[in-house]
Design a protein around this motif. Structure first.
Motif, PDB file in Angstrom:
ATOM      1  N   SER A  26       0.793  -1.084   0.072  1.00 27.90           N
ATOM      2  CA  SER A  26       0.023  -0.042  -0.128  1.00 27.90           C
ATOM      3  C   SER A  26       0.808   1.104  -0.021  1.00 27.90           C
ATOM      4  N   VAL A  27      -0.002   2.490  -0.123  1.00 24.60           N
ATOM      5  CA  VAL A  27       0.973   3.628  -0.041  1.00 24.60           C
ATOM      6  C   VAL A  27       1.443   4.080   1.160  1.00 24.60           C
ATOM      7  N   LEU A  28       0.985   3.344   2.514  1.00 21.26           N
ATOM      8  CA  LEU A  28       1.289   3.789   3.742  1.00 21.26           C
ATOM      9  C   LEU A  28       2.663   3.665   4.115  1.00 21.26           C
ATOM     10  N   SER A  29       3.334   4.378   4.704  1.00 19.31           N
ATOM     11  CA  SER A  29       4.687   4.273   5.063  1.00 19.31           C
ATOM     12  C   SER A  29       4.805   3.222   6.146  1.00 19.31           C
ATOM     13  N   ALA A  35      -4.993   8.438   3.285  1.00 20.14           N
ATOM     14  CA  ALA A  35      -4.134   7.835   2.236  1.00 20.14           C
ATOM     15  C   ALA A  35      -5.088   7.662   1.089  1.00 20.14           C
ATOM     16  N   GLY A  36      -6.407   7.767   1.172  1.00 17.93           N
ATOM     17  CA  GLY A  36      -7.208   7.683  -0.018  1.00 17.93           C
ATOM     18  C   GLY A  36      -7.948   6.420   0.235  1.00 17.93           C
ATOM     19  N   GLY A  37      -7.875   5.748   1.246  1.00 19.89           N
ATOM     20  CA  GLY A  37      -8.418   4.305   1.416  1.00 19.89           C
ATOM     21  C   GLY A  37      -9.928   4.471   2.020  1.00 19.89           C
ATOM     22  N   THR A  38     -10.403   3.396   2.367  1.00 22.85           N
ATOM     23  CA  THR A  38     -11.833   3.018   3.023  1.00 22.85           C
ATOM     24  C   THR A  38     -11.771   1.994   4.227  1.00 22.85           C
ATOM     25  N   LEU A  39     -12.480   2.539   5.063  1.00 21.74           N
ATOM     26  CA  LEU A  39     -12.482   1.384   6.266  1.00 21.74           C
ATOM     27  C   LEU A  39     -14.144   1.005   6.466  1.00 21.74           C
ATOM     28  N   LEU A  81      -6.860   0.060   0.650  1.00 18.01           N
ATOM     29  CA  LEU A  81      -5.807   1.185   0.200  1.00 18.01           C
ATOM     30  C   LEU A  81      -5.108   0.991  -1.210  1.00 18.01           C
ATOM     31  N   PRO A  82      -5.090   2.222  -1.652  1.00 19.36           N
ATOM     32  CA  PRO A  82      -4.278   2.236  -2.991  1.00 19.36           C
ATOM     33  C   PRO A  82      -2.861   1.613  -2.910  1.00 19.36           C
ATOM     34  N   ALA A  83      -2.585   1.151  -4.171  1.00 15.98           N
ATOM     35  CA  ALA A  83      -0.998   0.310  -4.181  1.00 15.98           C
ATOM     36  C   ALA A  83      -0.235   1.430  -4.283  1.00 15.98           C
ATOM     37  N   ARG A  84       0.987   1.148  -3.802  1.00 14.27           N
ATOM     38  CA  ARG A  84       1.979   1.947  -3.894  1.00 14.27           C
ATOM     39  C   ARG A  84       2.544   1.830  -5.409  1.00 14.27           C
ATOM     40  N   PRO A  85       2.769   3.003  -6.132  1.00 14.45           N
ATOM     41  CA  PRO A  85       3.377   2.733  -7.595  1.00 14.45           C
ATOM     42  C   PRO A  85       4.384   2.071  -7.718  1.00 14.45           C
ATOM     43  N   ALA A  86       4.791   1.427  -8.689  1.00 14.81           N
ATOM     44  CA  ALA A  86       5.896   0.275  -8.889  1.00 14.81           C
ATOM     45  C   ALA A  86       7.113   1.179  -9.208  1.00 14.81           C
TER      46      ALA A  86
END
Length: 422
Positions: free
Chosen positions: A307-310, A400-404, A417-422
């Protein structure tokens, strides 16, 4: 670097603004309530006065006698004017049984029909009605002679007169409002100053990152402690069995420990692009679950994207959801279990779907909003929940642009959650 964008003013400024606005709203509501209460009080007094004056006047024998005389207006108009002045009311209208005015504040209205409600039964009646003098609170009372209605007496106080009595109270109301507003602004200033002393000029997002970092360190520390504790217990047990000559049982314990850990390690390692920090967290949480006699299962899709999360935010989200699930499972009845799933999102853009389920008793629908707003534990019904945990999860995920999403049967938190760009 946090995945969230830092924006807005400092936390101290936000605290001052929120407290100040809250104080202003409370003071405004109080001011309206005080004015409305004063108006209600004056209206009630007007109803009581008009009823008392009308009943007293209707009970006078000379009123009933005069209504039967041809010169009723000549005899009763002075009486009505005198009562109007002495009683402090705005009008006294005496009329015939069918509502024709015999007296009126405006003599030109005498002989015309009464503008108001004449009761069908011979009983007092109070109402607000707009007549020749404007809106007024009025009470009409029957004049009876020998049990028959000989006429009616209507006494009224205009709404303008009611408000004229309220106006002298306004300076007192304004003084209270200003004093409370000043106290609220002082409180807001003190709250902002205190926040600034603690947080400096850090934006609210930075403070939230600090909380997330603390939560990450806490949950990861608890997981590693549990893993170390479990391994230590198993090693001590194995050594004791070896000393007793029970070699096969010692080997079985060590093998089972290795197998359980290796299964999860294999899943974590097979996930392409996975976060090693989250993998370490899952290993620790698995040990923590076994320590609490909770059955643990994990399904990690090798194709599940990162995901895009740190790492800090990812540990905070995953750790808090698993802690919440284990608390709920531990509080329920056997069998107690927790299941964690990492997979690709089923719909929409490429992303990560994470599900954390537990064997707890289910979620009371009334608690859903409280869970999101206050971060209570899934099964909690009061402040004994996990504090800021779930509220922090929601904040991190949404930023982060996700949903719960919260599902029932079994209780499951679903994070997308959105995926981290490759």
């Amino acid at each position: 670097m946090s995945s969230r964008t830092q924006h807005g003013g400092s936390a101290a400024s936000r605290v001052f603004l929120v407290v100040a606005l809250s104080a202003a709203v409370i003071v405004a509501v109080l001011a309206i309530a005080l004015v409305l209460d004063a108006e209600r009080s004056e209206r009630t007094e007007a109803e009581e006065v008009t009823r008392a004056v009308a009943e007293s006047l209707a009970a006078l024998p000379e009123v009933g006698d005069a209504l039967a005389a041809p010169d009723a207006s000549t005899r009763l108009q002075p009486v009505a004017e005198k009562v109007t002045t002495q009683a402090g009311v705005d009008f006294v209208t005496i009329m015939t049984p069918d509502g024709i005015r015999v007296t009126h504040r405006d003599p030109t209205q005498i002989g015309r029909h009464y503008l108001g409600t004449i009761p069908e039964t011979a009983a007092p009646y109070t109402e607000e009605f707009t007549g020749t003098l404007g809106p007024s609170v009025r009470t009409i009372v029957p004049v009876t002679v020998d049990g028959a209605v000989a006429g009616w007496v209507s006494v009224g106080v205009t709404i303008g007169s009611i408000w004229s009595k309220i106006l002298p109270r306004l300076p007192f109301v304004v003084s209270i409002v200003l004093a409370l507003l000043a106290a609220g602004l002082i409180g807001a200033w003190l709250a902002g100053r205190t926040t600034r002393r603690v947080a400096g000029d850090l934006p609210a997002g930075t403070i939230r990152d600090a909380v997330a970092s603390y939560e990450s360190v806490r949950t990861l520390g608890e997981a590693l402690r549990a893993q170390t504790h479990e391994h230590g217990n198993r090693m001590h047990t194995a050594v004791s069995l070896l000393e007793l000559g029970r070699t096969s049982e010692a080997i079985e314990i060590l093998t089972e420990t290795s197998r359980q850990s290796q299964d999860l390690v294999d899943q974590v390692a097979a996930r392409r692009g996975g976060d090693p920090t989250v993998g370490a967290l899952l290993l620790g949480k698995a040990a923590q679950a076994r320590e609490r006699a909770i059955e643990w299962s994990a399904e990690i899709d090798p194709d599940a994207p990162r995901s895009v999360l740190s790492p800090v935010d990812a540990v905070s989200v995953v750790g808090n959801l698993i802690d919440n699930a284990m608390d709920a499972a531990a509080a329920g009845s056997p069998p107690r279990w927790v299941r964690v799933v990492f997979a690709s999102s089923a719909s929409g853009p490429a992303g990560l779907r994470m599900e954390v389920s537990d064997s707890g008793a289910g979620v009371d629908p009334d608690l859903r909003d409280r869970i999101y707003e206050h971060g209570f534990s899934t099964k909690a019904t009061g402040p004994e929940g996990r504090g800021v945990g779930l509220a922090l999860v929601r904040s991190v995920v949404e930023d982060a642009g996700g949903t719960l999403e919260l599902r029932d049967d079994p209780t499951t938190f679903v994070v997308t959650l959105p995926a981290r760009p490759a």
